[in-house]
Write a protein that holds these residues in place. Structure first.
Motif, PDB file in Angstrom:
ATOM      1  N   PRO A 161       0.828  -1.212   0.000  1.00 42.42           N
ATOM      2  CA  PRO A 161       0.000   0.000   0.000  1.00 42.42           C
ATOM      3  C   PRO A 161       0.864   1.265   0.000  1.00 42.42           C
ATOM      4  O   PRO A 161       1.981   1.261   0.523  1.00 42.42           O
ATOM      5  N   THR A 162       0.347   2.333  -0.588  1.00 38.99           N
ATOM      6  CA  THR A 162       1.067   3.601  -0.625  1.00 38.99           C
ATOM      7  C   THR A 162       0.566   4.580   0.422  1.00 38.99           C
ATOM      8  O   THR A 162       1.169   5.630   0.606  1.00 38.99           O
ATOM      9  N   ALA A 163      -0.553   4.248   1.077  1.00 44.55           N
ATOM     10  CA  ALA A 163      -1.127   5.126   2.094  1.00 44.55           C
ATOM     11  C   ALA A 163      -2.130   4.328   2.922  1.00 44.55           C
ATOM     12  O   ALA A 163      -2.628   3.288   2.469  1.00 44.55           O
ATOM     13  N   LYS A 164      -2.437   4.812   4.115  1.00 48.04           N
ATOM     14  CA  LYS A 164      -3.466   4.182   4.936  1.00 48.04           C
ATOM     15  C   LYS A 164      -4.796   4.250   4.180  1.00 48.04           C
ATOM     16  O   LYS A 164      -5.206   5.320   3.726  1.00 48.04           O
ATOM     17  N   GLY A 165      -5.437   3.099   4.016  1.00 49.47           N
ATOM     18  CA  GLY A 165      -6.701   3.045   3.292  1.00 49.47           C
ATOM     19  C   GLY A 165      -6.559   2.694   1.825  1.00 49.47           C
ATOM     20  O   GLY A 165      -7.564   2.575   1.121  1.00 49.47           O
ATOM     21  N   HIS A 166      -5.331   2.523   1.330  1.00 48.56           N
ATOM     22  CA  HIS A 166      -5.129   2.086  -0.065  1.00 48.56           C
ATOM     23  C   HIS A 166      -5.726   0.684  -0.172  1.00 48.56           C
ATOM     24  O   HIS A 166      -5.328  -0.223   0.537  1.00 48.56           O
ATOM     25  N   LEU A 167      -6.696   0.529  -1.052  1.00 47.32           N
ATOM     26  CA  LEU A 167      -7.360  -0.766  -1.174  1.00 47.32           C
ATOM     27  C   LEU A 167      -7.644  -1.107  -2.618  1.00 47.32           C
ATOM     28  O   LEU A 167      -7.488  -0.281  -3.508  1.00 47.32           O
ATOM     29  N   LEU A 168      -8.045  -2.357  -2.823  1.00 42.89           N
ATOM     30  CA  LEU A 168      -8.356  -2.850  -4.156  1.00 42.89           C
ATOM     31  C   LEU A 168      -9.827  -3.206  -4.249  1.00 42.89           C
ATOM     32  O   LEU A 168     -10.392  -3.778  -3.309  1.00 42.89           O
ATOM     33  N   VAL A 169     -10.434  -2.891  -5.374  1.00 45.23           N
ATOM     34  CA  VAL A 169     -11.785  -3.338  -5.700  1.00 45.23           C
ATOM     35  C   VAL A 169     -11.598  -4.310  -6.858  1.00 45.23           C
ATOM     36  O   VAL A 169     -11.058  -3.944  -7.913  1.00 45.23           O
ATOM     37  N   ILE A 170     -12.024  -5.562  -6.644  1.00 42.01           N
ATOM     38  CA  ILE A 170     -11.715  -6.632  -7.582  1.00 42.01           C
ATOM     39  C   ILE A 170     -12.997  -7.284  -8.101  1.00 42.01           C
ATOM     40  O   ILE A 170     -13.760  -7.850  -7.320  1.00 42.01           O
ATOM     41  N   PRO A 171     -13.247  -7.220  -9.408  1.00 43.96           N
ATOM     42  CA  PRO A 171     -14.408  -7.914  -9.973  1.00 43.96           C
ATOM     43  C   PRO A 171     -14.277  -9.425  -9.785  1.00 43.96           C
ATOM     44  O   PRO A 171     -13.164  -9.967  -9.813  1.00 43.96           O
ATOM     45  N   LYS A 172     -15.399 -10.114  -9.604  1.00 41.93           N
ATOM     46  CA  LYS A 172     -15.377 -11.565  -9.431  1.00 41.93           C
ATOM     47  C   LYS A 172     -15.018 -12.296 -10.718  1.00 41.93           C
ATOM     48  O   LYS A 172     -14.428 -13.360 -10.685  1.00 41.93           O
ATOM     49  N   GLN A 178     -20.292  -2.671 -13.970  1.00 42.50           N
ATOM     50  CA  GLN A 178     -21.301  -1.654 -13.677  1.00 42.50           C
ATOM     51  C   GLN A 178     -21.345  -1.209 -12.219  1.00 42.50           C
ATOM     52  O   GLN A 178     -21.778  -0.098 -11.936  1.00 42.50           O
ATOM     53  N   ASP A 179     -20.872  -2.031 -11.298  1.00 39.43           N
ATOM     54  CA  ASP A 179     -20.914  -1.665  -9.881  1.00 39.43           C
ATOM     55  C   ASP A 179     -19.589  -1.116  -9.359  1.00 39.43           C
ATOM     56  O   ASP A 179     -19.512  -0.691  -8.202  1.00 39.43           O
ATOM     57  N   ILE A 180     -18.553  -1.112 -10.175  1.00 43.69           N
ATOM     58  CA  ILE A 180     -17.228  -0.722  -9.695  1.00 43.69           C
ATOM     59  C   ILE A 180     -17.218   0.707  -9.156  1.00 43.69           C
ATOM     60  O   ILE A 180     -16.813   0.943  -8.013  1.00 43.69           O
ATOM     61  N   LEU A 181     -17.627   1.683  -9.942  1.00 48.36           N
ATOM     62  CA  LEU A 181     -17.561   3.071  -9.479  1.00 48.36           C
ATOM     63  C   LEU A 181     -18.498   3.345  -8.307  1.00 48.36           C
ATOM     64  O   LEU A 181     -18.105   4.053  -7.375  1.00 48.36           O
ATOM     65  N   PRO A 182     -19.729   2.802  -8.282  1.00 45.46           N
ATOM     66  CA  PRO A 182     -20.543   2.991  -7.081  1.00 45.46           C
ATOM     67  C   PRO A 182     -19.893   2.413  -5.812  1.00 45.46           C
ATOM     68  O   PRO A 182     -19.972   3.014  -4.742  1.00 45.46           O
ATOM     69  N   VAL A 183     -19.216   1.276  -5.929  1.00 48.55           N
ATOM     70  CA  VAL A 183     -18.520   0.690  -4.777  1.00 48.55           C
ATOM     71  C   VAL A 183     -17.359   1.598  -4.360  1.00 48.55           C
ATOM     72  O   VAL A 183     -17.170   1.880  -3.168  1.00 48.55           O
ATOM     73  N   VAL A 184     -16.592   2.077  -5.328  1.00 47.27           N
ATOM     74  CA  VAL A 184     -15.479   2.973  -5.017  1.00 47.27           C
ATOM     75  C   VAL A 184     -15.997   4.242  -4.336  1.00 47.27           C
ATOM     76  O   VAL A 184     -15.416   4.716  -3.363  1.00 47.27           O
ATOM     77  N   LYS A 185     -17.103   4.770  -4.828  1.00 46.31           N
ATOM     78  CA  LYS A 185     -17.693   5.976  -4.229  1.00 46.31           C
ATOM     79  C   LYS A 185     -18.063   5.729  -2.768  1.00 46.31           C
ATOM     80  O   LYS A 185     -17.758   6.543  -1.895  1.00 46.31           O
ATOM     81  N   LYS A 186     -18.701   4.597  -2.475  1.00 43.53           N
ATOM     82  CA  LYS A 186     -19.056   4.267  -1.090  1.00 43.53           C
ATOM     83  C   LYS A 186     -17.815   4.142  -0.213  1.00 43.53           C
ATOM     84  O   LYS A 186     -17.811   4.566   0.948  1.00 43.53           O
ATOM     85  N   LEU A 187     -16.758   3.574  -0.767  1.00 41.13           N
ATOM     86  CA  LEU A 187     -15.521   3.425  -0.003  1.00 41.13           C
ATOM     87  C   LEU A 187     -14.860   4.770   0.279  1.00 41.13           C
ATOM     88  O   LEU A 187     -14.278   4.964   1.349  1.00 41.13           O
ATOM     89  N   THR A 188     -14.946   5.727  -0.664  1.00 42.32           N
ATOM     90  CA  THR A 188     -14.376   7.056  -0.404  1.00 42.32           C
ATOM     91  C   THR A 188     -15.080   7.710   0.778  1.00 42.32           C
ATOM     92  O   THR A 188     -14.443   8.373   1.595  1.00 42.32           O
ATOM     93  N   ILE A 189     -16.388   7.489   0.878  1.00 44.92           N
ATOM     94  CA  ILE A 189     -17.149   8.044   2.004  1.00 44.92           C
ATOM     95  C   ILE A 189     -16.758   7.340   3.300  1.00 44.92           C
ATOM     96  O   ILE A 189     -16.510   7.981   4.323  1.00 44.92           O
ATOM     97  N   ALA A 190     -16.663   6.004   3.264  1.00 45.02           N
ATOM     98  CA  ALA A 190     -16.280   5.239   4.458  1.00 45.02           C
ATOM     99  C   ALA A 190     -14.887   5.619   4.947  1.00 45.02           C
ATOM    100  O   ALA A 190     -14.631   5.633   6.156  1.00 45.02           O
ATOM    101  N   LEU A 191     -13.989   5.954   4.024  1.00 53.23           N
ATOM    102  CA  LEU A 191     -12.627   6.341   4.388  1.00 53.23           C
ATOM    103  C   LEU A 191     -12.512   7.817   4.769  1.00 53.23           C
ATOM    104  O   LEU A 191     -11.434   8.281   5.128  1.00 53.23           O
ATOM    105  N   GLY A 192     -13.612   8.557   4.658  1.00 50.20           N
ATOM    106  CA  GLY A 192     -13.589   9.976   4.990  1.00 50.20           C
ATOM    107  C   GLY A 192     -12.934  10.839   3.932  1.00 50.20           C
ATOM    108  O   GLY A 192     -12.523  11.965   4.208  1.00 50.20           O
TER     109      GLY A 192
END
Length: 113
Positions: free
Chosen positions: A5-16, A31-45
């Motif tokens: 990781p390059t920073a605290k909260g650096h994560l991967l979103v991986i399609p099945k 189709q769900d990748i960007l909505p999931v990333v958006k939710k994670l940005t909120i969860a990470l503050g």
């Protein structure tokens, strides 16, 4: 890209669905990748804009020459809370010939039609 990781909260979103590169994946697995990333940005503050702002990068590489190390499509969400952590980009910008760009845009539009 480094495997750590390059920073605290650096994560991967991986399609099945397994595909080595983005163009190998069926659209329904994207189709769900960007909505999931958006939710994670909120969860990470990362959605809070302070005086200096909080940033983040969404990164996806395809092919060794483009720094892909793992042959399975994945998207990095990389928080950028300060200058020392997160993604550090060196962009080799070139001067653009606007008439060449316009001609290329028309060529691409024809291929997309």
């Amino acid at each position: 890209m480094a495997s750590a990781p390059t920073a605290k909260g650096h994560l991967l979103v991986i399609p099945k669905y397994h595909g080595a590169k983005l163009h190998n994946l069926p659209d329904e697995y994207l189709q769900d990748i960007l909505p999931v990333v958006k939710k994670l940005t909120i969860a990470l503050g990362l959605n809070v804009d302070g005086p200096e702002g909080t940033g983040y990068n969404v990164l996806q590489n395809n092919g060794r020459i483009a720094h892909q190390v793992v042959d399975h499509v994945h998207f990095h969400l990389i928080p950028k809370r300060d200058e020392a952590t997160g993604l550090i980009v060196g962009w080799p910008a070139e001067d653009a010939d606007m008439s060449e760009l316009a001609a290329y845009a028309k060529e691409l539009q024809a291929k997309l039609a």
